[in-house]
Design a protein around this motif. Structure first.
Motif, short mmCIF file in Angstrom:
data_model
loop_
_atom_site.label_atom_id
_atom_site.label_comp_id
_atom_site.label_asym_id
_atom_site.label_seq_id
_atom_site.Cartn_x
_atom_site.Cartn_y
_atom_site.Cartn_z
N SER A 157 34.48 -16.24 50.91
CA SER A 157 33.40 -17.10 51.40
C SER A 157 32.90 -16.65 52.76
O SER A 157 31.72 -16.81 53.09
CB SER A 157 33.90 -18.55 51.49
OG SER A 157 34.27 -19.04 50.21
N ARG A 160 29.69 -14.24 53.21
CA ARG A 160 28.30 -14.65 53.03
C ARG A 160 27.42 -14.43 54.25
O ARG A 160 26.28 -13.98 54.12
CB ARG A 160 28.26 -16.12 52.60
CG ARG A 160 28.58 -16.30 51.12
CD ARG A 160 28.55 -17.73 50.69
NE ARG A 160 28.60 -17.84 49.23
CZ ARG A 160 29.11 -18.85 48.58
NH1 ARG A 160 29.64 -19.86 49.26
NH2 ARG A 160 29.11 -18.89 47.26
N ILE A 169 25.24 -10.45 47.34
CA ILE A 169 25.30 -11.87 46.95
C ILE A 169 25.97 -12.00 45.59
O ILE A 169 26.82 -12.89 45.37
CB ILE A 169 23.88 -12.47 46.91
CG1 ILE A 169 23.26 -12.46 48.31
CG2 ILE A 169 23.91 -13.89 46.36
CD1 ILE A 169 21.81 -12.90 48.35
N GLY A 173 29.55 -13.89 44.65
CA GLY A 173 29.58 -14.90 43.60
C GLY A 173 30.58 -14.57 42.50
O GLY A 173 31.30 -15.44 42.02
N HIS A 188 33.59 -25.40 39.54
CA HIS A 188 33.26 -24.33 40.48
C HIS A 188 32.84 -23.06 39.75
O HIS A 188 32.02 -22.29 40.26
CB HIS A 188 34.46 -24.04 41.39
CG HIS A 188 34.76 -25.15 42.34
ND1 HIS A 188 35.85 -25.15 43.18
CD2 HIS A 188 34.10 -26.30 42.61
CE1 HIS A 188 35.86 -26.25 43.91
NE2 HIS A 188 34.80 -26.97 43.57
N ALA A 191 29.20 -23.71 38.87
CA ALA A 191 28.36 -23.78 40.08
C ALA A 191 28.16 -22.41 40.70
O ALA A 191 27.03 -22.03 41.06
CB ALA A 191 28.99 -24.74 41.08
N ASN A 192 29.22 -21.63 40.84
CA ASN A 192 29.09 -20.30 41.45
C ASN A 192 28.34 -19.33 40.55
O ASN A 192 27.60 -18.47 41.04
CB ASN A 192 30.48 -19.75 41.79
CG ASN A 192 31.10 -20.41 43.00
OD1 ASN A 192 30.53 -20.38 44.09
ND2 ASN A 192 32.25 -21.02 42.82
N LYS A 195 24.70 -20.01 41.02
CA LYS A 195 24.16 -19.55 42.31
C LYS A 195 23.68 -18.11 42.23
O LYS A 195 22.69 -17.75 42.87
CB LYS A 195 25.23 -19.68 43.40
CG LYS A 195 25.48 -21.11 43.84
CD LYS A 195 26.55 -21.15 44.92
CE LYS A 195 26.83 -22.59 45.35
NZ LYS A 195 27.89 -22.67 46.38
N ILE A 196 24.40 -17.28 41.49
CA ILE A 196 24.02 -15.86 41.46
C ILE A 196 23.10 -15.52 40.30
O ILE A 196 22.59 -14.41 40.22
CB ILE A 196 25.28 -14.95 41.41
CG1 ILE A 196 26.11 -15.24 40.16
CG2 ILE A 196 26.10 -15.13 42.65
CD1 ILE A 196 27.33 -14.36 40.04
#
Length: 461
Positions: A157, A160, A169, A173, A188, A191-192, A195-196
């Motif tokens: 983390s 980032r 990025i 991820g 998670h 969600a992760n 994100k990517i």
């Protein structure tokens, strides 16, 4: 010297007392060939699960798990595997605790952690962003290898703030997604992965997209969202690409099994034909697991007992899969219920004897299962216990059409009355108009407008 059979029985008695799954039937796969398809930390996880659950492969799997742990840096994993093998196989060489390896590995891990943290502090002092990013990544990889997954999440983390490209990025991820899968944090994972997914990377898009869809499928499966997980697996393209990029967790064979079983449990015959059997990209995966393709084909063709027979023959294999194990009872129950319901569709009356021949084990009756399905609402039928018949309500298209027409008329009448009422209110000038937007209550009460607080030209000059 302890009796090996007695030791295994004692071990599985302990597993049953702890609520574990015990698989008595031998699986169809060869353990060595099976585990060779995987790499990374999932190899140990799968070996340990097989060792804890399979009576046939218990000792061999635990011995392989001990060897896998000794080839890595995670001391806690070695302790877990040894704690099992010392009970299940006390006569095996692996049952002797390797104290020297444990002490040496602990010291080596601590020294490597100290070195990487010192290097990272130096990069931070020099304010070199790329070096800081790589330093955090190296530290995260090391902590992940030693089993400190929480520390690895923190290290990844921290990458980032120092990333500068879309590839960086995506890399961050992927690290976080992999750790979330290992920690069984399915929310998670999704969600992760989300994100990517919005960062296109043309150079690696054919690699990233199969990875993301696979991980999303695993996350949705872990949450019990079977239909969404099925769609995610069915959208994966490129079995060769999947083989090269995903075997840290799953193989293309697993994609075929997961996607096929989830589709069978949640899709109707038409969807299975269009979205699974006739879909070119997923056909490449089904070729790797022909029995899944045969089971789906049998269901689509209306041969439900043959479909269930194929699945039952592979139940032991699926109960030894790290991602499928806890979902197999639910998935098999849903598939079986669908088969029974679809079997009864063409008939208005079927004898229990015929149903038993099609679905019940030899010498048993399906009557209680049908009763449970009727009570739960999964099956619309009645059981005649005297004549031993199962009757389904006859379709009444005329009554359904009349009910639909009445509902449409009622909706039209309600809408017409609402419109007439609205017109009457407007004609009687009874409409209550709200205040104009953009003004406060004080401005409306005092009559002030925007010009009241507009700056004077002199002030602007």
């Amino acid at each position: 010297m302890a009796d090996p059979n007695t030791a295994v029985q004692t071990f599985f008695s302990m597993m049953e007392d702890q609520g574990g799954v015990v698989v008595k039937d031998p699986p169809k796969f060869d353990l060595e060939a099976y585990i060779s398809n995987y790499q990374g930390r999932t190899r140990f996880d799968r070996l340990l699960l097989i060792g804890k659950c399979s009576k046939v492969l218990c000792v061999d799997a635990l011995k392989a798990a001990v060897s896998e742990a000794l080839s890595g840096k995670d001391v806690q994993r070695y302790r877990e595997a040894w704690d099992c093998i010392r009970v299940a196989g006390p006569n095996e060489p692996e049952a002797v605790f390797d104290e020297a390896w444990v002490k040496g590995t602990v010291q080596s891990n601590a020294a490597e952690t100290h070195r990487l943290e010192a290097e990272l502090r130096g990069y931070k002092n020099n304010l070199i962003k790329e070096s800081i990013r790589m330093g955090n990544e190296d530290l995260g990889r090391h902590l992940e290898a030693t089993g400190d997954l929480s520390g690895a999440v923190e290290a990844y983390s921290r990458m980032r703030p120092d990333i500068s490209t879309a590839k960086h990025i995506i890399d961050v991820g992927k690290h976080l997604v992999d750790l979330a899968v290992q920690r069984r944090e399915w929310g998670h994972v999704i969600a992760n992965a989300a994100k990517i997914s919005g960062f296109p990377n043309p150079d690696d898009d054919k690699v990233v997209q199969p990875y993301l869809r696979t991980m999303q499928g695993i996350g949705l499966l872990g949450q019990g969202k079977y239909r969404e997980a099925a769609y995610s697996f069915l959208m994966i393209e490129g079995a060769a690409t999947a083989q090269a990029t995903q075997n840290d967790f799953v193989t293309p064979n697993d994609v075929a099994v997961y996607g096929g079983l989830l589709a069978l449990a949640t899709m109707n015959r038409k969807e299975l034909k269009i979205r699974v059997l006739e879909k070119s990209n997923f056909r490449a995966f089904l070729e790797l697991e022909p029995h899944i393709r045969r089971a789906i084909t049998q269901f689509v063709s209306g041969r439900y007992s043959a479909c269930l027979e194929i699945l039952e023959s592979y139940r032991a294999d699926y109960l030894l899969d790290i991602h499928l194990q806890k979902h197999i009872p639910t998935l098999y129950s849903q598939i079986r219920s669908k088969c029974i319901v679809q079997y009864l569709v063409p008939f208005s009356c079927v004898t229990l004897e015929t149903m038993n021949k099609a679905f019940a084990p030899p010498g048993q009756s399906i009557e209680q299962e049908l009763v449970a399905m009727i009570k739960s609402g999964a099956l619309q039928a009645r059981i005649d216990t005297i004549d031993k018949l199962v009757t389904t309500p006859k379709a009444q298209p005329k009554a359904a059409m009349q009910a639909s027409a009445l509902q449409t008329a009622n909706n039209f009448e309600k809408e017409a009355l609402d419109r007439i009422r609205r017109m009457s209110i407007l004609s009687a000038d009874l409409e209550v108009k709200g205040p104009r937007k953009g003004h406060s209550a004080w401005e409306r009460s005092s009559g002030a407008t925007e010009s009241w607080y507009a700056p004077d030209q002199a002030e602007m000059d």
